[in-house]
Design a protein around this motif. Structure first.
Motif, short mmCIF file in Angstrom:
data_model
loop_
_atom_site.label_atom_id
_atom_site.label_comp_id
_atom_site.label_asym_id
_atom_site.label_seq_id
_atom_site.Cartn_x
_atom_site.Cartn_y
_atom_site.Cartn_z
N MET A 1 28.45 23.13 58.26
CA MET A 1 28.27 21.88 57.52
C MET A 1 29.53 21.03 57.59
N TRP A 2 30.67 21.66 57.41
CA TRP A 2 31.93 20.93 57.37
C TRP A 2 32.23 20.26 58.71
N MET A 3 32.03 20.99 59.79
CA MET A 3 32.33 20.45 61.10
C MET A 3 31.29 19.43 61.57
N SER A 4 30.10 19.47 61.00
CA SER A 4 29.07 18.50 61.38
C SER A 4 28.99 17.33 60.41
N ASP A 5 29.96 17.22 59.51
CA ASP A 5 30.05 16.11 58.55
C ASP A 5 28.89 16.06 57.56
N LYS A 6 28.33 17.21 57.21
CA LYS A 6 27.18 17.24 56.31
C LYS A 6 27.53 17.80 54.93
N CYS A 7 28.79 17.73 54.55
CA CYS A 7 29.20 18.19 53.22
C CYS A 7 28.80 17.15 52.18
N PRO A 8 28.47 17.60 50.97
CA PRO A 8 28.06 16.66 49.92
C PRO A 8 29.15 15.65 49.57
N TYR A 9 30.41 16.00 49.80
CA TYR A 9 31.51 15.11 49.45
C TYR A 9 32.02 14.33 50.66
N GLY A 10 31.34 14.43 51.79
CA GLY A 10 31.69 13.65 52.96
C GLY A 10 32.56 14.40 53.95
N SER A 11 32.91 13.71 55.00
CA SER A 11 33.67 14.28 56.10
C SER A 11 35.16 14.32 55.82
N ARG A 111 35.74 25.10 68.75
CA ARG A 111 35.06 23.84 68.49
C ARG A 111 35.90 22.95 67.57
N PHE A 112 36.49 23.54 66.54
CA PHE A 112 37.35 22.76 65.64
C PHE A 112 38.53 22.18 66.40
N ASP A 113 39.19 22.99 67.22
CA ASP A 113 40.36 22.51 67.97
C ASP A 113 40.00 21.29 68.82
N VAL A 114 38.81 21.32 69.45
CA VAL A 114 38.37 20.19 70.26
C VAL A 114 38.10 18.97 69.37
#
Length: 140
Positions: A1-11, A111-114
């Motif tokens: 969720m965090w890496m795909s910008d789908k967190c309730p509080y945003g990216s 993926r995060f590093d990229v």
């Protein structure tokens, strides 16, 4: 969720970039402090905040603030709203730099590093990440 910008509080990426832009738009109005810097030099960062606010502080006051805001103290006296929302708290884990990498798979780390490199290639921010053999500074 965090890496795909789908967190309730945003990216997180967008938040950091917006804060960087706000600091440029309103110089001297925003103070930025990172957990990693607090872990390396808590009293120095607290003194830096006091200077930013124009508040004279004694060494004893700075030490008291450092103790009260330490990870151990906050963990003992925690209020974790994520626990209220999801039933599982996650804000207070170990209080160590780089522990997040222990929660990612190798593929997620890669993926995060990229993502990190791409999204912050034009950024002037600098963050520190704990790596296997010590501290590595990354441009952010």
């Amino acid at each position: 969720m965090w890496m795909s910008d789908k967190c309730p509080y945003g990216s997180w990426y967008n938040y950091e970039k917006e804060m960087e832009q706000a600091e440029k738009d309103f110089p001297g109005m925003i103070f930025t402090c990172y957990f990693e810097e607090m872990k390396k030099d808590d009293t120095g960062e607290i003194q830096r905040l006091a200077n930013f606010l124009g508040i004279p502080c004694t060494e004893k006051t700075i030490e008291n603030i450092a103790e009260t805001t330490s990870f151990n103290h906050m963990q003992k006296n925690k209020l974790d709203m994520t626990e209220v929302i999801s039933g599982k708290g996650f804000i207070y884990r170990k209080g160590e730099i780089g522990d997040w990498k222990n929660h990612f798979t190798v593929a997620q780390n890669e993926r995060f590093d990229v993502q990190y490199t791409e999204r912050f290639k034009d950024s002037s921010y600098k963050l520190s990440f704990e790596q296997n053999n010590g501290l590595q500074n990354s441009k952010l």
